[in-house]
Design an enzyme around this catalytic site. Structure first.
Site, PDB file in Angstrom:
ATOM      1  N   GLY A 250       3.029   2.840  -1.185  1.00 53.95           N
ATOM      2  CA  GLY A 250       3.152   3.151  -2.612  1.00 53.95           C
ATOM      3  C   GLY A 250       4.513   3.577  -3.106  1.00 53.95           C
ATOM      4  N   GLU A 294       2.090   2.661   5.450  1.00 49.58           N
ATOM      5  CA  GLU A 294       1.724   1.256   5.246  1.00 49.58           C
ATOM      6  C   GLU A 294       2.311   0.737   3.943  1.00 49.58           C
ATOM      7  OE1 GLU A 294      -2.629   1.275   5.436  1.00 49.58           O
ATOM      8  OE2 GLU A 294      -2.673   2.155   3.446  1.00 49.58           O
ATOM      9  N   ARG A 297       5.399  -3.260  -1.019  1.00 50.41           N
ATOM     10  CA  ARG A 297       6.469  -3.556  -1.965  1.00 50.41           C
ATOM     11  C   ARG A 297       7.861  -3.144  -1.479  1.00 50.41           C
ATOM     12  NH1 ARG A 297       5.308  -3.423  -7.482  1.00 50.41           N
ATOM     13  NH2 ARG A 297       3.554  -2.062  -6.997  1.00 50.41           N
ATOM     14  N   CYS A 365      -0.284 -22.700 -21.323  1.00 48.18           N
ATOM     15  CA  CYS A 365      -0.794 -22.782 -22.689  1.00 48.18           C
ATOM     16  C   CYS A 365      -1.300 -21.465 -23.209  1.00 48.18           C
ATOM     17  CB  CYS A 365      -1.890 -23.832 -22.750  1.00 48.18           C
ATOM     18  SG  CYS A 365      -1.244 -25.426 -22.311  1.00 48.18           S
ATOM     19  N   GLU A 366      -0.454 -20.447 -23.189  1.00 53.30           N
ATOM     20  CA  GLU A 366      -0.778 -19.225 -23.923  1.00 53.30           C
ATOM     21  C   GLU A 366       0.500 -18.442 -24.154  1.00 53.30           C
ATOM     22  OE1 GLU A 366      -3.471 -17.064 -20.988  1.00 53.30           O
ATOM     23  OE2 GLU A 366      -2.118 -15.489 -21.673  1.00 53.30           O
ATOM     24  N   TYR A 394       4.052  -8.917  -4.605  1.00 52.02           N
ATOM     25  CA  TYR A 394       2.981  -9.046  -5.603  1.00 52.02           C
ATOM     26  C   TYR A 394       3.277 -10.112  -6.654  1.00 52.02           C
ATOM     27  CZ  TYR A 394       1.539  -4.675  -3.429  1.00 52.02           C
ATOM     28  OH  TYR A 394       1.162  -3.730  -2.517  1.00 52.02           O
TER      29      TYR A 394
HETATM   30  N1  LLP Z   1      -2.129   0.712   1.306  1.00 52.49           N
HETATM   31  C1  LLP Z   1      -3.168   0.468   0.505  1.00 52.49           C
HETATM   32  C2  LLP Z   1      -4.503   0.941   0.887  1.00 52.49           C
HETATM   33  C3  LLP Z   1      -2.970  -0.241  -0.689  1.00 52.49           C
HETATM   34  O1  LLP Z   1      -3.990  -0.476  -1.490  1.00 52.49           O
HETATM   35  C4  LLP Z   1      -1.666  -0.685  -1.026  1.00 52.49           C
HETATM   36  C5  LLP Z   1      -1.426  -1.418  -2.264  1.00 52.49           C
HETATM   37  C6  LLP Z   1      -0.625  -0.417  -0.125  1.00 52.49           C
HETATM   38  C7  LLP Z   1      -0.889   0.297   1.033  1.00 52.49           C
HETATM   39  C8  LLP Z   1       0.783  -0.881  -0.364  1.00 52.49           C
HETATM   40  O2  LLP Z   1       1.345  -0.306  -1.486  1.00 52.49           O
HETATM   41  P1  LLP Z   1       2.886  -0.605  -1.825  1.00 52.49           P
HETATM   42  O3  LLP Z   1       3.721   0.044  -0.750  1.00 52.49           O
HETATM   43  O4  LLP Z   1       3.070  -2.058  -1.842  1.00 52.49           O
HETATM   44  O5  LLP Z   1       3.089   0.021  -3.156  1.00 52.49           O
HETATM   45  N2  LLP Z   1      -0.346  -5.607  -7.801  1.00 52.49           N
HETATM   46  C9  LLP Z   1       0.322  -4.356  -8.080  1.00 52.49           C
HETATM   47  C10 LLP Z   1       0.358  -3.473  -6.848  1.00 52.49           C
HETATM   48  C11 LLP Z   1      -1.011  -3.196  -6.279  1.00 52.49           C
HETATM   49  C12 LLP Z   1      -0.965  -2.409  -5.005  1.00 52.49           C
HETATM   50  C13 LLP Z   1      -2.247  -2.498  -4.274  1.00 52.49           C
HETATM   51  N3  LLP Z   1      -2.341  -1.698  -3.105  1.00 52.49           N
HETATM   52  C14 LLP Z   1       1.728  -4.647  -8.607  1.00 52.49           C
HETATM   53  O6  LLP Z   1       2.112  -5.810  -8.662  1.00 52.49           O
HETATM   54  O7  LLP Z   1       2.451  -3.731  -9.004  1.00 52.49           O
END
Ligand code: LLP
Length: 439
Positions: A250, A294, A297, A365-366, A394
């Protein structure tokens, strides 16, 4: 000032044009066709190293497990395995890609708030590193499946805690508040732990929390770590041996020149150090568990660049321009879904003076098919290549075939090699699943 901190580490200017290593971005896009995604391996390596440095602040063993949802292909799985990262998957599809790459199952943990029976069955068959229990209904299923499977060793389980904390991010990315669909309350976690202890084929070994994604203010993450360690301590006092402590992923990633700068090493260090202090306060000299981060991004977003060709430029009365490119919300839904902000440049003349704002749109088309609502660009003409940085996370993993748009080709730049790792989708690929009606 050109925002180099948003581009891959290998980005540089040569004769007024933007390059990654030896690659002239405008030329390579023209030659290989667009829309095109490039991933720079050096930038990913650098982010992995930053995490590993930060994790030295944890007194015990520490591991890095990549969140596959951010972007995952066969080549990415191989790359991660060669660098000894673990993997977090949430679906049969992600698990199948990992399997195809020969990823060691013991380095995979499986998340999800509604894991399918097929996913659970496959995870048990493979003997994955951990199944992360999300709710008590899932435990009902898991107890039955594990008993039916005839396992030779018991399956390791982590508990995902819902810490009742609101992450400072877009509501769609908040996962740790009361009312979120993810995780067990502390009471449910204790109930689950008791049931797991009584099951001969399951063993509780870890606890996990993840409050959301794209977080710059670390305080709520630190608070979540405290609640996680409180749970671990309560479990330990009830006789469970907790060997893994995972504060999820996150951490934030700047996308736009106005976004706050974010020092990854310092952020990881702060999380690790805080966990260490809280662990010691609550558990004294008891050996600390393995800390598992974990991220998705923050490991790959900056490594990715999206390249598009301009098809038309419409000038409006207020002097602004609508610039249509050949990519769209089909390869990047993030602006439409979260209002995500990006920057862009013309890599053939990145330093030319801007001549007013442009809205970058796609061909779908939007009117919601917008990649950048307003970016200052110099004179733009059809045929120009437009480059969008911080496109590694993402985007392709959330891509769709809306309007039967074809997924872009993906190239991987490692050392001086440019490798095709995902070919451009063809119309025939779209037809592959379709069956005709009888005559
Ligand atoms: N662990 C779990 C349980 C998660 O659900 C996620 C992301 C991560 C780790 C990794 O998080 P990161 O380090 O990537 O922030 N589609 C959205 C982001 C959704 C994240 C979903 N879960 C976007 O494009 O901003």
């Amino acid at each position: 000032m050109f925002p180099f901190h948003l581009w891959p580490l290998t980005a540089h200017f040569y004769r007024g044009r933007l390059y990654l290593r030896h690659l002239d971005l405008a030329d390579v896009a023209t030659e290989l066709g667009t829309p095109l995604y490039l991933y720079d391996a050096t930038t990913i390596e650098h982010a992995i190293a930053a995490y590993r440095r930060g994790l030295r602040a944890w007194p015990g063993e520490a591991r890095l497990a990549y969140a596959a949802k951010a972007w995952f292909t066969l080549a990415m799985a191989q790359f991660l395995d060669r660098r000894r990262l673990g993997l977090e998957v949430v679906s049969e599809g992600e698990l199948a890609i990992a399997e195809a790459a020969g990823f060691p199952p013991e380095s995979i943990h499986v998340h999800g708030n509604n894991k399918s029976p097929a996913l659970l069955r496959r995870a048990l068959e493979l003997g994955v590193g951990a199944i992360v229990l999300d709710n008590l209904d899932e435990l009902d299923r898991l107890e039955v499946l594990a008993a039916a499977q005839g396992l030779t060793t018991s399956q390791a389980i982590w508990l995902r805690l819902n810490p009742d904390l609101v992450a400072p991010t877009h509501p769609y990315r908040q996962t740790g508040h009361y009312g979120a669909k993810f995780g067990l309350s502390p009471d449910e976690a204790l109930t689950a732990a008791g049931r797991i202890a009584r099951h001969p084929d399951l063993k509780l070994v870890g606890v996990h929390v993840h409050i959301g994604s794209q977080i710059f203010d670390l305080e709520p993450i630190l608070a979540a770590c405290e609640r996680l360690i409180e749970l671990a301590t309560a479990l330990r006092q009830r006789g469970h041996v907790i060997r893994f402590l995972s504060p999820g992923g996150g951490l934030g990633q700047p996308y736009h020149p106005d976004d706050p700068r974010f020092d990854l090493v310092q952020a990881v260090e702060r999380v690790a150090r805080h966990c260490a202090e809280v662990w010691e306060r609550q558990n004294g000299r008891i050996e600390p568990p393995t800390l598992v981060l974990e991220p998705g991004r923050s490991l790959i977003a900056r490594a990715g660049v999206a390249l598009y060709t301009v098809g038309s430029v419409r000038r409006l009365a207020d002097g602004s321009r609508i610039v249509a490119v050949d990519g769209s919300m089909a390869d990047n839904i993030r602006p439409a879904l979260y209002g995500a902000r990006y920057t862009a440049c013309l890599p053939a003349r990145p330093l030319d003076a801007a001549s007013g704002p442009c809205r970058i749109v796609g061909p779908l088309c939007e009117s919601g098919d917008v990649l950048l609502p307003a970016v200052a660009l110099p004179d733009v003409r059809p045929g120009d290549i437009l480059a969008v940085p911080v496109s590694g996370a993402y985007q392709l993993s959330m891509a769709s075939n809306y309007n039967a748009a074809l997924a872009p080709a993906v190239y991987w730049l490692e050392d001086d090699h440019l490798l095709l790792i995902q070919r451009r989708q063809r119309p025939a690929d779209l037809l592959q699943r379709d069956l005709p009606l009888p005559p």
